[in-house]
Design a protein around this motif. Structure first.
Motif, PDB file in Angstrom:
ATOM      1  N   LYS A  36       0.831  -1.208   0.000  1.00  0.00           N
ATOM      2  CA  LYS A  36       0.000   0.000   0.000  1.00  0.00           C
ATOM      3  C   LYS A  36       0.863   1.255   0.000  1.00  0.00           C
ATOM      4  N   GLU A  37       1.931   1.245   0.792  1.00  0.00           N
ATOM      5  CA  GLU A  37       2.816   2.415   0.852  1.00  0.00           C
ATOM      6  C   GLU A  37       3.478   2.683  -0.498  1.00  0.00           C
ATOM      7  N   GLU A  40       0.811   4.057  -2.928  1.00  0.00           N
ATOM      8  CA  GLU A  40       0.437   5.440  -2.622  1.00  0.00           C
ATOM      9  C   GLU A  40       1.535   6.426  -3.028  1.00  0.00           C
ATOM     10  N   LEU A  41       2.796   6.090  -2.737  1.00  0.00           N
ATOM     11  CA  LEU A  41       3.899   6.970  -3.110  1.00  0.00           C
ATOM     12  C   LEU A  41       4.025   7.079  -4.632  1.00  0.00           C
ATOM     13  N   ARG A  42       3.830   5.962  -5.325  1.00  0.00           N
ATOM     14  CA  ARG A  42       3.915   5.975  -6.785  1.00  0.00           C
ATOM     15  C   ARG A  42       2.835   6.883  -7.368  1.00  0.00           C
ATOM     16  N   LYS A  43       1.635   6.776  -6.835  1.00  0.00           N
ATOM     17  CA  LYS A  43       0.525   7.594  -7.330  1.00  0.00           C
ATOM     18  C   LYS A  43       0.734   9.073  -7.003  1.00  0.00           C
ATOM     19  N   GLU A  44       1.309   9.363  -5.832  1.00  0.00           N
ATOM     20  CA  GLU A  44       1.616  10.758  -5.476  1.00  0.00           C
ATOM     21  C   GLU A  44       2.582  11.381  -6.470  1.00  0.00           C
ATOM     22  N   LYS A  45       3.492  10.574  -7.005  1.00  0.00           N
ATOM     23  CA  LYS A  45       4.466  11.061  -7.991  1.00  0.00           C
ATOM     24  C   LYS A  45       3.910  10.977  -9.416  1.00  0.00           C
ATOM     25  N   ASN A  46       2.656  10.565  -9.539  1.00  0.00           N
ATOM     26  CA  ASN A  46       1.999  10.427 -10.844  1.00  0.00           C
ATOM     27  C   ASN A  46       2.782   9.526 -11.794  1.00  0.00           C
ATOM     28  N   GLU A  67       3.468  -4.351  -5.449  1.00  0.00           N
ATOM     29  CA  GLU A  67       2.252  -3.649  -5.054  1.00  0.00           C
ATOM     30  C   GLU A  67       1.107  -4.597  -4.700  1.00  0.00           C
ATOM     31  N   LEU A  86      11.063   6.789  -5.491  1.00  0.00           N
ATOM     32  CA  LEU A  86       9.843   7.399  -4.965  1.00  0.00           C
ATOM     33  C   LEU A  86      10.131   8.541  -3.989  1.00  0.00           C
TER      34      LEU A  86
END
Length: 99
Positions: A36-37, A40-46, A67, A86
């Protein structure tokens, strides 16, 4: 059937009332927290999984396995590369078993 987060949490809470389900869930909890971490970090960095994989020097399926929590032989070296890409740092702990 699409499940929103409220329904999911209620469903999870009900499942975890079963002791055998709860025990198995707790065995896997750390893997899913890490998964999950990373997600989430990957998505925050788009970043897509493919883009992250390119930055790390690995394949998209390797990132997908990470993931999903379904990874075998995860190395600290690999985790450091993912974290670096990340903008994060890995934390590894060893705890005394309870019980």
């Amino acid at each position: 059937m699409k499940m929103d987060s409220t329904n999911y949490e209620t469903y999870k809470k009900d499942l975890l009332k079963n002791e055998s389900v709860r025990i198995e869930y707790e065995k896997l909890e750390e893997e899913f927290i890490l998964a999950k971490e990373v997600m989430e970090l990957r998505k925050e960095k788009n970043l897509t999984q493919t883009e992250l994989a390119k930055e790390v020097g690995t394949s998209q399926p390797a990132i997908a396995r990470l993931e999903s929590g379904n990874y075998k032989n995860l190395s600290l070296k690999f985790l450091r590369k993912v974290a670096e890409a990340l903008g994060a740092v890995p934390e590894v702990h060893i705890k005394k078993k309870v019980g």
